[in-house]
Design an enzyme around this catalytic site. Structure first.
Site, PDB file in Angstrom:
ATOM      1  N   ARG A 191      31.063  32.148  34.597  1.00  0.00           N
ATOM      2  CA  ARG A 191      32.134  32.071  35.609  1.00  0.00           C
ATOM      3  C   ARG A 191      31.672  31.285  36.827  1.00  0.00           C
ATOM      4  O   ARG A 191      32.437  30.531  37.426  1.00  0.00           O
ATOM      5  CB  ARG A 191      32.587  33.488  36.001  1.00  0.00           C
ATOM      6  CG  ARG A 191      33.372  34.152  34.870  1.00  0.00           C
ATOM      7  CD  ARG A 191      33.522  35.643  35.063  1.00  0.00           C
ATOM      8  NE  ARG A 191      34.327  36.009  36.197  1.00  0.00           N
ATOM      9  CZ  ARG A 191      34.264  37.188  36.812  1.00  0.00           C
ATOM     10  NH1 ARG A 191      33.416  38.110  36.400  1.00  0.00           N
ATOM     11  NH2 ARG A 191      35.037  37.444  37.835  1.00  0.00           N
ATOM     12  N   ARG A 241      30.212  46.111  40.265  1.00  0.00           N
ATOM     13  CA  ARG A 241      31.641  46.407  40.465  1.00  0.00           C
ATOM     14  C   ARG A 241      32.183  47.360  39.393  1.00  0.00           C
ATOM     15  O   ARG A 241      31.857  47.227  38.220  1.00  0.00           O
ATOM     16  CB  ARG A 241      32.384  45.065  40.397  1.00  0.00           C
ATOM     17  CG  ARG A 241      33.840  45.130  40.653  1.00  0.00           C
ATOM     18  CD  ARG A 241      34.351  43.841  41.229  1.00  0.00           C
ATOM     19  NE  ARG A 241      34.357  42.712  40.308  1.00  0.00           N
ATOM     20  CZ  ARG A 241      34.829  41.511  40.621  1.00  0.00           C
ATOM     21  NH1 ARG A 241      35.319  41.269  41.819  1.00  0.00           N
ATOM     22  NH2 ARG A 241      34.808  40.534  39.738  1.00  0.00           N
ATOM     23  N   ARG A 256      34.187  49.132  33.795  1.00  0.00           N
ATOM     24  CA  ARG A 256      33.700  47.834  34.272  1.00  0.00           C
ATOM     25  C   ARG A 256      34.656  46.786  33.732  1.00  0.00           C
ATOM     26  O   ARG A 256      35.192  46.955  32.638  1.00  0.00           O
ATOM     27  CB  ARG A 256      32.314  47.544  33.696  1.00  0.00           C
ATOM     28  CG  ARG A 256      31.303  48.606  34.005  1.00  0.00           C
ATOM     29  CD  ARG A 256      30.443  48.192  35.145  1.00  0.00           C
ATOM     30  NE  ARG A 256      29.574  49.277  35.557  1.00  0.00           N
ATOM     31  CZ  ARG A 256      28.847  49.251  36.657  1.00  0.00           C
ATOM     32  NH1 ARG A 256      28.897  48.216  37.462  1.00  0.00           N
ATOM     33  NH2 ARG A 256      28.074  50.250  36.978  1.00  0.00           N
ATOM     34  N   ARG A 290      42.614  26.934  40.865  1.00  0.00           N
ATOM     35  CA  ARG A 290      41.196  26.983  40.506  1.00  0.00           C
ATOM     36  C   ARG A 290      40.712  25.639  39.995  1.00  0.00           C
ATOM     37  O   ARG A 290      39.542  25.499  39.677  1.00  0.00           O
ATOM     38  CB  ARG A 290      41.022  28.003  39.396  1.00  0.00           C
ATOM     39  CG  ARG A 290      40.026  29.125  39.738  1.00  0.00           C
ATOM     40  CD  ARG A 290      40.120  30.114  38.637  1.00  0.00           C
ATOM     41  NE  ARG A 290      39.122  31.107  38.589  1.00  0.00           N
ATOM     42  CZ  ARG A 290      39.344  32.393  38.889  1.00  0.00           C
ATOM     43  NH1 ARG A 290      40.509  32.776  39.359  1.00  0.00           N
ATOM     44  NH2 ARG A 290      38.392  33.270  38.726  1.00  0.00           N
ATOM     45  N   LYS A 303      37.620  37.991  47.704  1.00  0.00           N
ATOM     46  CA  LYS A 303      39.015  37.530  47.808  1.00  0.00           C
ATOM     47  C   LYS A 303      40.001  38.670  47.577  1.00  0.00           C
ATOM     48  O   LYS A 303      40.940  38.854  48.333  1.00  0.00           O
ATOM     49  CB  LYS A 303      39.331  36.446  46.758  1.00  0.00           C
ATOM     50  CG  LYS A 303      38.537  35.174  46.874  1.00  0.00           C
ATOM     51  CD  LYS A 303      39.062  34.101  45.915  1.00  0.00           C
ATOM     52  CE  LYS A 303      38.932  34.442  44.439  1.00  0.00           C
ATOM     53  NZ  LYS A 303      37.561  34.470  43.935  1.00  0.00           N
TER      54      LYS A 303
HETATM   55  P1  AMP Z   1      39.531  36.614  38.489  1.00  0.00           P
HETATM   56  O1  AMP Z   1      40.078  37.998  38.408  1.00  0.00           O
HETATM   57  O2  AMP Z   1      40.212  35.761  39.521  1.00  0.00           O
HETATM   58  O3  AMP Z   1      38.032  36.572  38.614  1.00  0.00           O
HETATM   59  O4  AMP Z   1      39.877  35.912  37.079  1.00  0.00           O
HETATM   60  C1  AMP Z   1      39.395  36.429  35.853  1.00  0.00           C
HETATM   61  C2  AMP Z   1      39.508  35.371  34.768  1.00  0.00           C
HETATM   62  O5  AMP Z   1      40.880  35.003  34.586  1.00  0.00           O
HETATM   63  C3  AMP Z   1      38.808  34.051  35.078  1.00  0.00           C
HETATM   64  O6  AMP Z   1      37.412  34.076  34.765  1.00  0.00           O
HETATM   65  C4  AMP Z   1      39.582  33.082  34.182  1.00  0.00           C
HETATM   66  O7  AMP Z   1      39.192  33.226  32.821  1.00  0.00           O
HETATM   67  C5  AMP Z   1      40.997  33.609  34.304  1.00  0.00           C
HETATM   68  N1  AMP Z   1      41.732  32.987  35.428  1.00  0.00           N
HETATM   69  C6  AMP Z   1      42.180  33.597  36.564  1.00  0.00           C
HETATM   70  N2  AMP Z   1      42.802  32.733  37.362  1.00  0.00           N
HETATM   71  C7  AMP Z   1      42.749  31.529  36.729  1.00  0.00           C
HETATM   72  C8  AMP Z   1      43.199  30.229  37.057  1.00  0.00           C
HETATM   73  N3  AMP Z   1      43.838  29.966  38.209  1.00  0.00           N
HETATM   74  N4  AMP Z   1      42.968  29.234  36.166  1.00  0.00           N
HETATM   75  C9  AMP Z   1      42.322  29.451  35.002  1.00  0.00           C
HETATM   76  N5  AMP Z   1      41.851  30.659  34.630  1.00  0.00           N
HETATM   77  C10 AMP Z   1      42.058  31.698  35.485  1.00  0.00           C
END
Ligand code: AMP
Length: 214
Positions: free
Chosen positions: A172, A127, A160, A88, A13
């Site tokens: 996750r 990553r 990381r 989400r 994404k």
């Molecule tokens: P990402 O970078 O999108 O993988 O997000 C990293 C972490 O941020 C996730 O594992 C969640 O803990 C938190 N997070 C990001 N976006 C959301 C969202 N829309 N709702 C809830 N938690 C989020």
């Protein structure tokens, strides 16, 4: 153009959102990046989110919705945006719908990147990120062109993401299956969803994506 990119962690994404941002000149809004900035800046939201994020769980809906509502109200979102990592949960999707309705707007499309869990784990655990400019690389699929030198800014220090450790990744994924996967039928029933095979190369995914948007 108002777009949502949907898909599990590591599906591409962020990479594709950056391509679309450059191509269409609209902002890439990653709630994960916004939350990581809040953690780094040690704000009240950041302090609340830090431990939740490091164990791979989801930050409460109302916290994320507030951040997004503020961000969508800024000038640079007037012509559209690419949402990456939001919504989400179904509650977040409902909240987004209400925000858009209030502004007399609607989403144009929701793109879901599909990919197997084995491939995701391989990608996420490979990553790494430039500490200077946050450019994202991958040991397996997209290493720096010159060893340990960032292609974008020439930086030589990498890190990381804390939540990219194998044990957190499992958490996750579980959060994705339980909380986010229901958004596929949610947007499908609204006629907004396009699915793209996210296991292809970055270039092929971009081609499919631009085709879907044209
Ligand atoms: P990402 O970078 O999108 O993988 O997000 C990293 C972490 O941020 C996730 O594992 C969640 O803990 C938190 N997070 C990001 N976006 C959301 C969202 N829309 N709702 C809830 N938690 C989020």
């Amino acid at each position: 153009m108002r777009l949502v990119l949907l898909g599990p962690p590591g599906c591409g994404k962020g990479t594709q959102a950056a391509v679309l941002r450059d191509r269409f000149g609209i902002p890439h809004l990653s709630t994960g990046a916004m939350l990581r900035s809040a953690v780094e800046a040690d704000t009240e939201i950041g302090r609340r989110a830090a431990s939740i994020m490091s164990r791979g769980a989801l930050v409460p809906d109302e916290v994320v919705q507030k951040i997004v509502a503020l961000r969508l109200g800024l000038e640079d979102c007037a012509r559209g945006y690419i949402l990456d990592g939001f919504p989400r949960t179904v509650a977040q999707a409902d909240a987004l719908e209400r925000m858009l309705e209030r502004a007399d707007q609607a989403l144009d499309q929701v793109i879901e990147f599909t990919i197997s869990e084995d491939e995701l784990v391989r990608r996420i655990t490979g990553r790494y990120v430039c500490t200077k400019c946050d450019a994202v690389y991958n040991e397996h699929s997209k290493p720096t062109q010159r060893k340990n030198i960032c292609d974008v800014c020439g930086g030589t220090s990498f890190r990381r993401r804390e939540d990219d450790r194998a044990e957190t990744v499992a958490e996750r994924m579980a959060a994705y299956r339980a909380e986010t996967a229901p958004l596929v039928p949610y947007y499908g029933s609204r006629g907004l969803l396009t699915q793209i095979d996210g296991s292809q190369s970055t270039v092929k995914v971009t081609t499919a994506l631009l085709g879907a948007l044209s």
